[in-house]
Structure formats: C-alpha cells, structure tokens
Design a protein around this motif. Structure first.
Motif, PDB file in Angstrom:
ATOM      1  N   HIS A  51       0.833  -1.201   0.000  1.00  0.00           N
ATOM      2  CA  HIS A  51       0.000   0.000   0.000  1.00  0.00           C
ATOM      3  C   HIS A  51       0.871   1.257   0.000  1.00  0.00           C
ATOM      4  O   HIS A  51       0.585   2.231  -0.713  1.00  0.00           O
TER       5      HIS A  51
ATOM      6  N   GLN B 226       2.327   1.776  -3.449  1.00  0.00           N
ATOM      7  CA  GLN B 226       1.307   2.266  -4.374  1.00  0.00           C
ATOM      8  C   GLN B 226       1.087   3.769  -4.193  1.00  0.00           C
ATOM      9  O   GLN B 226       0.877   4.501  -5.164  1.00  0.00           O
TER      10      GLN B 226
ATOM     11  N   ALA C 230       0.421   5.281  -8.022  1.00  0.00           N
ATOM     12  CA  ALA C 230      -0.610   4.342  -8.473  1.00  0.00           C
ATOM     13  C   ALA C 230      -1.959   4.647  -7.836  1.00  0.00           C
ATOM     14  O   ALA C 230      -3.002   4.519  -8.480  1.00  0.00           O
TER      15      ALA C 230
ATOM     16  N   ALA D 111      -1.384   0.440 -12.524  1.00  0.00           N
ATOM     17  CA  ALA D 111      -1.602   0.815 -11.131  1.00  0.00           C
ATOM     18  C   ALA D 111      -2.132  -0.340 -10.298  1.00  0.00           C
ATOM     19  O   ALA D 111      -1.815  -0.465  -9.113  1.00  0.00           O
TER      20      ALA D 111
ATOM     21  N   GLN E  95       5.637  -2.055 -12.768  1.00  0.00           N
ATOM     22  CA  GLN E  95       5.416  -0.612 -12.690  1.00  0.00           C
ATOM     23  C   GLN E  95       6.712   0.183 -12.857  1.00  0.00           C
ATOM     24  O   GLN E  95       6.693   1.410 -12.779  1.00  0.00           O
TER      25      GLN E  95
END
Length: 512
Positions: free
Chosen positions: A91, A94, A99, A289, A351
C-alpha cells in the motif's frame, strides 16, 4: 452452579480488564493486552494450577509451560506479521509511486453521478483494499476520496466504515480466518464458506444503511445500482470462499464486483470507458496501477486451484512441537505473506519502480508494525495462556451452564465485542475463537458454524471500533467529532448482529 460460576468469573477477569482499560481509561491495545496478560498469568498460576506437572497432564511443568506458551504465541505472531508486513508495504509503495492517484483519477472518469461514485469508491474500492491490506487501510483511503467527490466528512467516514465491513472477515488476504485455522485446526475452506454465507445472506442490511447515508447527503442511487454493487461482491465472494478458501473471498469478490460495476457504468454512459483522446493511455496506466493486485490474484488462484502445484509447494511445511503439548505449523511457500511479497516485487517490476523505493516501503511498513506487533503478541500470548492455563475451559463451562443452547444467538456478538475492544477482527479471533470452539463442542453444536459466527461478528464490530472511527475521522479532519460517527454506525452494527444470531441459530438447527 456456584462451583462453576467462580472459576468462570475469574477466567473472565482478563477480558473484563481489557474492556475497562481500553473503554474506560482509553489505554492502547498493547498496554491493555499486556496488563491482561499479567493478570491472566497470575490467575493461571494461583487459581488454575498452571505450571504444575499435574495440571499439565504431561511431563511439562513450571518453566516448560511458560516456554511453550511463549513459543506458540510468538510463532503465531510471526505468521500473521509476515502477512501484514508486505501488505502494508504494498500500500505504501502504491501511494509513493502514484498508483493510488492514478486509481483515484480513473475512478472519477467513470461516472459523474455522486451516488454511483460512492458505490464504486465507498463500497467496492473499500472492499478491495480490505481484501488486499486490511487493518484500517480501506477507511483511511476511501474516506478522503469520498470527501474529494463532494461528500460531507461525517458521511464519508460512515460510508467507508459500512462499505468495507462485510469484507473484514477475509481482510489482508484472509488473515482473520488464518488465525482461526491455526487456533482450532478446522478447515480453512469450511470456515470461509460458512462465514461468507452469513455475510451474503445479510449483507444487504449494510447496503441499506449505506444507501440511507447517501440519501442523507442528497445523493439517491435508486435501487438498481446498490443491488448491482451488493450482488457483484457477495456472489463471487461466496463462490471464492467455498472454492478456494479465505484468501480471495474479499479481494477477488471486490475485484469481480468492480469490473461488473464498471462495465455497467460504461453501458449506461452508452460509450466505451476508454473513448476519448488519450483514454487508451490512461487505461494502460490504470492497469499498471492495479498490476500488483492482479499478480496477487493469479498467485493465489494458482497455489490453491492447481492441485499438483499446491501439493508440491505444501511439502515444504514447517512444524514443531515442545513438551508433547505445544506445537505450531505453517506452509511458507503457500503462505499469504509469501504471495503478498511476491506480488509486491513483481508488481514493482511491472510498474518500473526502483528497488530502492521497494526497500523504503518495506522499511516504512516495518516501522508501522512496531505498535501492532506488541498488541498482537500480547493478545496471542493471552489467548494461548488462557487456553493452556485452563481459563478458556472455565469460561466454556460457565457459558454452557449460564447460556446453554442459546449460545448461537450471541456468538456473533461475542466476536463483535472482541473487535470493539481490540480494534481488529484478527485480534478478536485470536482472543475468542478457542472459547467459541470449545463452547460449541461442550454444547454439541457444529464447531465450524460457531467459529464462523465469531469471524462474522468480529467483522461487523469494526464499524463501531473506536480505533477505526478515530483513524477515519483523522483522515478527513473530524478529530473530536467521533461520537457523531459512532451514533450512525451503532444501529447498523446491532441490527446486523441480531440478524446474524438468528441466522447462526438457523444453521445450527439445519445441521441437526
């Protein structure tokens, strides 16, 4: 009866102490858990003869029992922390990589109707992040997003709390059920299937209150869209729980529900979701994402649904035993934490995130886990001490004598009480699952149903948990106004628990 009541009252003292310290004096879960652990140790030694050879019923005694309890509690803590660490790191990564911002902007383009946006963000997205990370992440993410979409802060927090609640039973890749399996030895699929069935049967109650909150904010979604969001989650969630177990019941159910909901929005708009100039590139960014979560879904399905692979990886199981009484077991290659770590690393590669940033996210997550570790370890040690020290047995005898066959009606409320006190469905399950299982056995009730009732209640208890409310309020600038949120979530919680008790009693009757 008196001979049962006194030991039961003494055995309940550590739990009552947690209540008093956390609710009355507002102690943290870590401090309250440590205080309760000290009291339980004193009671176990003085009132229940824990640590004597006679009480142990084996060659263990004295320091052996202390070592055994510490070993079991520490081992269980490590297996759960191995899930939480990569989940929180994912998390964080991200957020840092952009993302989450990409996801936010992509969702905003799907519909300009506030009610539909709220269903997508406050219900499906909140459930998705509950399945992926859990432990407060959905509320902290969804509430600010809802405020950004124009909802009042109080309503935003209430929507996020209601929206993620049904998925808490299988949050963080099934962590709450993993704790129940470790404590009882019952099958993960059996527990997950029954728990998901309870939520699927009653989850419409949460959606009704979700819609009511929307209407109070001037956004009426009608009937069709809420029904689609609810069914879009509960139907695949139940199917995944019954097929694969707890790991994907929330994560996969929310992902499938979101895809169905997005497709319906696209059809309602009478145009493809990616239609304008640059939309194809934006769609590609959106896929990147969510790529770590897509990888996670693939890994979980592969290690659960492909029997030869599951059998091969399962051969690497780690197990240990001490003094013929204390033991632990885990399968590291199929453990949810291992799969989360793999998804984190593979997703970062997809990513094009630098390895240094991955390390930074892992370090940040480790720092986040410091207070969680103390609280979790305290609760796990308390749970194992109460089990091996005879306190759970005394509680079970008191419950059988005092409540008897009515236990199914209150089993969900017991789970909710645990979440309200500890701030975590996992901690509630750790603390109370053994009590639920032993009470079921003593009353000749189906253990799986009663253990599932514990997990069901522990999930909905999160919507009235002070820690969740305080954290959610802080993200939208409502510090000091937490009481307004609690007043809006208390009725849904109580109604859900009452109906859950009736449903559990019905399942028990059918099993007979």
């Amino acid at each position: 009866m008196a001979g049962i009541a006194l030991p039961a009252a003494l055995a309940a003292a550590p739990i009552v102490l947690i209540l008093l310290l956390m609710l009355g004096l507002r102690w943290s879960a870590a401090h309250a858990g440590l205080a309760a652990l000290a009291l339980a140790a004193l009671l176990a030694v003085t009132a229940f003869d824990f640590g004597t050879t006679a009480a142990a019923g084996a060659q263990a005694g004295g320091w052996h029992d202390a070592v055994g309890v510490a070993a079991e509690g520490g081992f269980l803590a490590l297996t759960i922390l191995w899930i939480l660490w990569p989940a929180l790191a994912l998390h964080r990564l991200q957020e840092n990589s952009g993302a989450i911002a990409t996801l936010r902007s992509g969702l905003g383009r799907l519909s300009d109707a506030p009610a539909r946006q709220a269903l997508l963000v406050g219900w499906l997205l909140a459930l998705f992040f509950e399945g992926a990370a859990g432990f407060g992440t959905p509320v902290a993410l969804a509430a600010p997003l809802l405020v950004g979409l124009g909802f009042a802060p109080v309503q935003a927090v209430v929507l996020a709390l209601l929206g993620h609640a049904a998925g808490v039973s299988f949050g963080a890749l099934g962590t709450p059920v993993a704790a129940q399996v470790a404590l009882t030895g019952l099958g993960a699929v059996e527990i997950a299937r029954t728990t998901a069935l309870l939520h699927a049967a009653l989850g419409g109650v949460l959606m009704l209150f979700f819609v009511r909150t929307l209407a109070a904010n001037g956004a009426s979604p009608g009937f069709g869209w809420p029904a689609l969001a609810a069914l879009g989650f509960f139907v695949p969630s139940l199917a995944l729980a019954a097929w694969l177990g707890p790991e994907l019941a929330t994560l996969g159910g929310a992902l499938i529900g979101a895809l169905v909901f997005v497709a319906a929005l696209s059809r309602a708009n009478r145009r493809p979701v990616a239609a304008g100039p640059g939309d194809s590139a934006a769609s590609g960014e959106l896929v990147r994402a969510i790529s770590p979560y897509l990888v996670l879904v693939v890994l979980v399905v592969a290690t659960r649904a492909i029997a030869p692979l599951a059998a091969l990886l399962g051969e690497a199981a780690l197990s240990w035993q001490l003094f013929d009484r204390y033991q632990g077991k885990m399968s590291p290659l199929t453990h949810p934490g291992t799969l989360l770590m793999a998804a984190l690393l593979i997703g970062a590669r997809l990513q094009r995130v630098a390895l240094q940033d991955v390390g930074s996210a892992l370090a940040h997550a480790a720092r986040q886990l410091r207070p969680v570790t103390v609280a979790l370890l305290a609760m796990l040690l308390l749970s194992r001490l109460m089990l091996h020290g005879g306190l759970i047995d005394a509680l079970e005898r008191g419950a059988v004598a005092g409540i008897g066959s009515a236990w199914p009606w209150i089993a969900p409320a017991v789970g909710a009480l645990g979440s309200f006190v500890t701030g975590s469905a996992t901690a509630s399950n750790v603390l109370l699952t053994t009590l639920q299982a032993q009470t079921a056995q003593a009353l000749a009730l189906p253990s799986v149903v009663i253990v599932a009732a514990q997990g069901f209640g522990a999930a909905v208890g999160n919507i009235i948990c002070p820690h969740n409310i305080v954290a959610g309020a802080a993200t939208v600038g409502l510090a000091g106004r937490e009481g307004e949120i609690l007043r809006r979530t208390l009725l849904p919680c109580l109604l859900y628990l009452a109906l859950g008790g009736a449903a559990v009693a019905g399942l028990v009757a059918l099993s007979w």
